[in-house]
Design a protein around this motif. Structure first.
Motif, PDB file in Angstrom:
ATOM      1  N   THR A 272       0.854  -1.176   0.000  1.00 42.89           N
ATOM      2  CA  THR A 272       0.000   0.000   0.000  1.00 42.89           C
ATOM      3  C   THR A 272       0.894   1.232   0.000  1.00 42.89           C
ATOM      4  OG1 THR A 272      -1.935   1.032   1.040  1.00 42.89           O
ATOM      5  CG2 THR A 272      -0.194   0.271   2.513  1.00 42.89           C
ATOM      6  N   GLY A 273       0.306   2.417  -0.106  1.00 44.09           N
ATOM      7  CA  GLY A 273       1.098   3.637  -0.145  1.00 44.09           C
ATOM      8  C   GLY A 273       1.424   4.162   1.237  1.00 44.09           C
ATOM      9  N   ARG A 274       2.097   5.295   1.283  1.00 44.56           N
ATOM     10  CA  ARG A 274       2.384   6.007   2.523  1.00 44.56           C
ATOM     11  C   ARG A 274       1.388   7.145   2.690  1.00 44.56           C
ATOM     12  NH1 ARG A 274       7.287   5.459   5.052  1.00 44.56           N
ATOM     13  NH2 ARG A 274       6.078   6.441   6.724  1.00 44.56           N
ATOM     14  N   GLY A 275       1.077   7.454   3.941  1.00 51.57           N
ATOM     15  CA  GLY A 275       0.161   8.536   4.212  1.00 51.57           C
ATOM     16  C   GLY A 275       0.839   9.891   4.229  1.00 51.57           C
ATOM     17  N   VAL A 420      -3.904 -11.885  -7.890  1.00 52.41           N
ATOM     18  CA  VAL A 420      -4.641 -13.015  -7.341  1.00 52.41           C
ATOM     19  C   VAL A 420      -6.112 -12.842  -7.725  1.00 52.41           C
ATOM     20  CG1 VAL A 420      -3.028 -13.506  -5.463  1.00 52.41           C
ATOM     21  CG2 VAL A 420      -4.829 -11.802  -5.122  1.00 52.41           C
ATOM     22  N   SER A 421      -6.972 -13.696  -7.175  1.00 55.04           N
ATOM     23  CA  SER A 421      -8.348 -13.765  -7.674  1.00 55.04           C
ATOM     24  C   SER A 421      -9.113 -12.458  -7.512  1.00 55.04           C
ATOM     25  CB  SER A 421      -9.100 -14.898  -6.988  1.00 55.04           C
ATOM     26  OG  SER A 421      -9.128 -14.694  -5.582  1.00 55.04           O
ATOM     27  N   ASP A 422      -8.869 -11.729  -6.424  1.00 57.99           N
ATOM     28  CA  ASP A 422      -9.650 -10.504  -6.199  1.00 57.99           C
ATOM     29  C   ASP A 422      -8.846  -9.232  -6.465  1.00 57.99           C
ATOM     30  OD1 ASP A 422      -8.016 -11.035  -4.079  1.00 57.99           O
ATOM     31  OD2 ASP A 422      -9.476 -10.544  -2.521  1.00 57.99           O
ATOM     32  N   SER A 423      -7.851  -9.329  -7.339  1.00 56.18           N
ATOM     33  CA  SER A 423      -7.080  -8.139  -7.720  1.00 56.18           C
ATOM     34  C   SER A 423      -7.936  -7.199  -8.567  1.00 56.18           C
ATOM     35  CB  SER A 423      -5.836  -8.542  -8.520  1.00 56.18           C
ATOM     36  OG  SER A 423      -4.897  -9.212  -7.711  1.00 56.18           O
ATOM     37  N   ASP A 424      -7.704  -5.917  -8.390  1.00 53.11           N
ATOM     38  CA  ASP A 424      -8.369  -4.884  -9.183  1.00 53.11           C
ATOM     39  C   ASP A 424      -7.333  -4.262 -10.128  1.00 53.11           C
ATOM     40  OD1 ASP A 424      -8.867  -1.624  -9.202  1.00 53.11           O
ATOM     41  OD2 ASP A 424     -10.655  -2.827  -9.601  1.00 53.11           O
ATOM     42  N   PRO A 425      -7.543  -4.306 -11.453  1.00 59.41           N
ATOM     43  CA  PRO A 425      -6.524  -3.819 -12.397  1.00 59.41           C
ATOM     44  C   PRO A 425      -6.075  -2.391 -12.142  1.00 59.41           C
ATOM     45  CG  PRO A 425      -8.211  -5.042 -13.563  1.00 59.41           C
ATOM     46  CD  PRO A 425      -8.704  -4.881 -12.150  1.00 59.41           C
ATOM     47  N   ASP A 426      -7.006  -1.495 -11.801  1.00 60.87           N
ATOM     48  CA  ASP A 426      -6.631  -0.097 -11.597  1.00 60.87           C
ATOM     49  C   ASP A 426      -5.841   0.081 -10.300  1.00 60.87           C
ATOM     50  OD1 ASP A 426      -7.751   0.804 -13.978  1.00 60.87           O
ATOM     51  OD2 ASP A 426      -9.722   1.040 -13.072  1.00 60.87           O
ATOM     52  N   ARG A 427      -6.211  -0.662  -9.257  1.00 63.92           N
ATOM     53  CA  ARG A 427      -5.442  -0.580  -8.015  1.00 63.92           C
ATOM     54  C   ARG A 427      -4.029  -1.133  -8.225  1.00 63.92           C
ATOM     55  NH1 ARG A 427      -6.450  -3.727  -2.226  1.00 63.92           N
ATOM     56  NH2 ARG A 427      -4.546  -2.947  -1.253  1.00 63.92           N
ATOM     57  N   GLU A 428      -3.934  -2.223  -8.993  1.00 60.70           N
ATOM     58  CA  GLU A 428      -2.602  -2.783  -9.261  1.00 60.70           C
ATOM     59  C   GLU A 428      -1.770  -1.818 -10.111  1.00 60.70           C
ATOM     60  OE1 GLU A 428      -1.847  -5.206  -7.556  1.00 60.70           O
ATOM     61  OE2 GLU A 428      -3.756  -6.138  -7.054  1.00 60.70           O
ATOM     62  N   TRP A 429      -2.413  -1.119 -11.038  1.00 56.56           N
ATOM     63  CA  TRP A 429      -1.701  -0.099 -11.825  1.00 56.56           C
ATOM     64  C   TRP A 429      -1.130   0.969 -10.892  1.00 56.56           C
ATOM     65  CZ3 TRP A 429      -0.436   0.896 -16.944  1.00 56.56           C
ATOM     66  CH2 TRP A 429      -0.073   2.193 -17.253  1.00 56.56           C
ATOM     67  N   ASP A 430      -1.946   1.448  -9.963  1.00 63.58           N
ATOM     68  CA  ASP A 430      -1.491   2.480  -9.029  1.00 63.58           C
ATOM     69  C   ASP A 430      -0.340   1.969  -8.167  1.00 63.58           C
ATOM     70  OD1 ASP A 430      -3.414   4.193 -10.010  1.00 63.58           O
ATOM     71  OD2 ASP A 430      -4.850   3.783  -8.398  1.00 63.58           O
ATOM     72  N   GLU A 431      -0.400   0.700  -7.773  1.00 61.45           N
ATOM     73  CA  GLU A 431       0.675   0.134  -6.956  1.00 61.45           C
ATOM     74  C   GLU A 431       1.990   0.128  -7.720  1.00 61.45           C
ATOM     75  OE1 GLU A 431       1.851  -4.297  -5.422  1.00 61.45           O
ATOM     76  OE2 GLU A 431      -0.157  -3.598  -4.895  1.00 61.45           O
ATOM     77  N   VAL A 432       1.934  -0.221  -9.002  1.00 62.75           N
ATOM     78  CA  VAL A 432       3.160  -0.229  -9.805  1.00 62.75           C
ATOM     79  C   VAL A 432       3.744   1.175  -9.909  1.00 62.75           C
ATOM     80  CG1 VAL A 432       4.089  -0.614 -12.127  1.00 62.75           C
ATOM     81  CG2 VAL A 432       2.551  -2.301 -11.106  1.00 62.75           C
TER      82      VAL A 432
END
Length: 444
Positions: A272-275, A420-432
């Motif tokens: 996850t990100g930093r606050g 994994v099964s419940d990954s969200d493409p846009d959230r994974e994009w943001d993580e990268v």
């Protein structure tokens, strides 16, 4: 100062001589800043190493590359003249790493010139640990003793005259090219999720590449110096093979350390990100610890590492799951320690553990096929083992993430996310995008 082009030697037919001494002055950046190849930098905790020029080199390729390097390294160190009085901090090491995949690199990729496996015994090695500095030199050939003695004396004098100058500014970025696009990424992630839902995969790590053109020349030693301020607890590395670019990064992930019969590694997965405030930071960390998706992804990695260590170990201890905070991202982390039943070479463990599910996936073969079929770029040495080993078979290897490869005024950055099964493409994009920051911040 003599040019250190590397003696052209065949490991099986050469005797190596190493000499060393303490020094009062250790200008690490200056030692690395000339483009003598190969060159390698390694820094973690209270240790920093700068190595340049090759007394001997070892290369390998294909699926046998781990065993080929191990065999050649043993042969090299078996015929090696090292003073018994030389302390462990100054004893000779082989530095290098491996490609992620078994196959050869695409000659058009930024990895042109990087072998499937590449290590070298430095002609000159400068090591700083706990404030003490040591100079180590090695030489080969019929007059190796004389050459080593002369090299030690010459470099001891030279170091006293050198000084690290001011750091250069980041070069600036003139243009960016992403692979894949965000729309292609969404399709790739959804296709991977379908494989997970069908039972073909449990997890796969998909990566992206970001190619940037730079406004000015890049000094990687200066980048490493700046990364030391922002990421002091990460493994900071740089490797420049002959005739290739420079691979560098600041990775939070240790693949494995072996000292005697004690093995240390870790599971690092779930992000996850930093606050922007301490309160937000704590909220994000708590959310990460409680996230079912991230806990599942992390547990897959931890369980797989334990299974990979089990054939070697008499006992395996797993630490408490914690949050590892870095400048731009937070990860779930679990430390893992094992005691070996027999003496094992560090490369035995490297081969057994690479790639961990944190950078590959599960089942391993299916994940690797998915990565090859999906990613439209060459991973090269990204997410692969990089580090060092010594004559006793001990060593430390990190996972080459949070990294880039640069040549001339082009740098290519890499980062990935576990699907994994419940990954969200846009959230994974943001993580990268968060994982690009350590390198982007030193280039912009």
């Amino acid at each position: 100062m003599e040019p250190l082009r590397g003696e052209e030697v065949t490991v099986a037919e050469t005797t190596v001589t190493t000499r060393g001494c303490p020094v009062d002055h250790a200008p690490v950046r200056t030692v690395l800043d000339t483009d003598t190849r190969p060159r390698f930098a390694w820094a973690t905790g209270t240790e920093t190493v700068a190595a340049r020029g090759a007394a001997a080199t070892i290369t390998g390729s294909g699926g046998s590359r781990f065993g080929d390097v191990r065999t050649a390294a043993r042969r090299l160190f078996d015929d090696h003249d090292v003073p018994e009085t030389l302390p462990s901090v100054a004893r000779p090491r082989l530095f290098g790493g491996f490609a992620f995949h078994d196959g050869d690199h695409d000659g058009e990729s930024p990895w042109d010139g990087f072998p499937g496996a590449g290590f070298f015994l430095p002609a000159v090695q400068l090591t700083v640990r706990d404030g003490d500095a040591w100079l180590t030199v090695s030489a080969t050939g019929p007059e190796a003793d004389r050459t080593a003695d002369e090299r030690l004396a010459e470099w001891r004098t030279e170091l006293s005259t050198l000084a690290d100058g001011p750091q250069s500014e980041p070069p600036g970025i003139a243009g960016r090219e992403r692979t894949p696009s965000q729309s292609d990424w969404r399709r790739q992630v959804r296709a991977a999720i379908e494989k997970v839902d069908r039972g073909d995969l449990r997890k796969v790590v998909l990566a992206q590449a970001l190619r940037v053109s730079l406004d000015a020349e890049l000094s990687v030693p200066d980048v490493l110096a700046r990364l030391a301020e922002t990421y002091p607890d990460c493994y900071r590395f740089m490797f420049s093979p002959a005739g290739a670019g420079t691979f560098f990064g600041a990775t939070p992930e240790r693949l494995v350390s072996v000292r005697g019969r004690t093995v240390r590694t870790e599971a690092l997965a779930g992000s996850t990100g930093r606050g922007e405030t301490p309160a937000e930071d704590e909220w994000l960390a708590k959310e990460l610890l409680e996230s079912e998706k991230d806990r599942h992804e992390h547990q897959l990695v931890a369980d797989a590492i334990r299974e990979q260590l089990a054939p070697f170990a008499t006992s395996i201890r797993t630490g408490e799951r914690t949050v590892r905070r870095l400048a731009t991202v937070q990860h779930l982390r679990t430390s893992i320690t094992a005691e070996l039943g027999d003496d094992e070479h560090v490369l035995d463990l490297v081969e057994a553990l690479h790639p961990t599910p944190a950078v590959g996936g599960l089942p391993p073969d299916a994940a690797l096929r998915t990565i090859r079929d999906t990613e439209a770029f060459d991973r090269g040495w990204y997410a692969a083992p990089i580090g060092w080993l010594d004559g006793s078979g001990n060593g430390t290897f990190a996972v080459g993430i949070r990294s880039a490869v640069a040549r001339d005024r082009i740098a290519t950055l890499f980062a990935g996310a576990g699907i994994v099964s419940d990954s969200d493409p846009d959230r994974e994009w943001d993580e990268v995008q968060l994982k690009y920051r350590p390198m982007l911040d030193e280039l912009e």
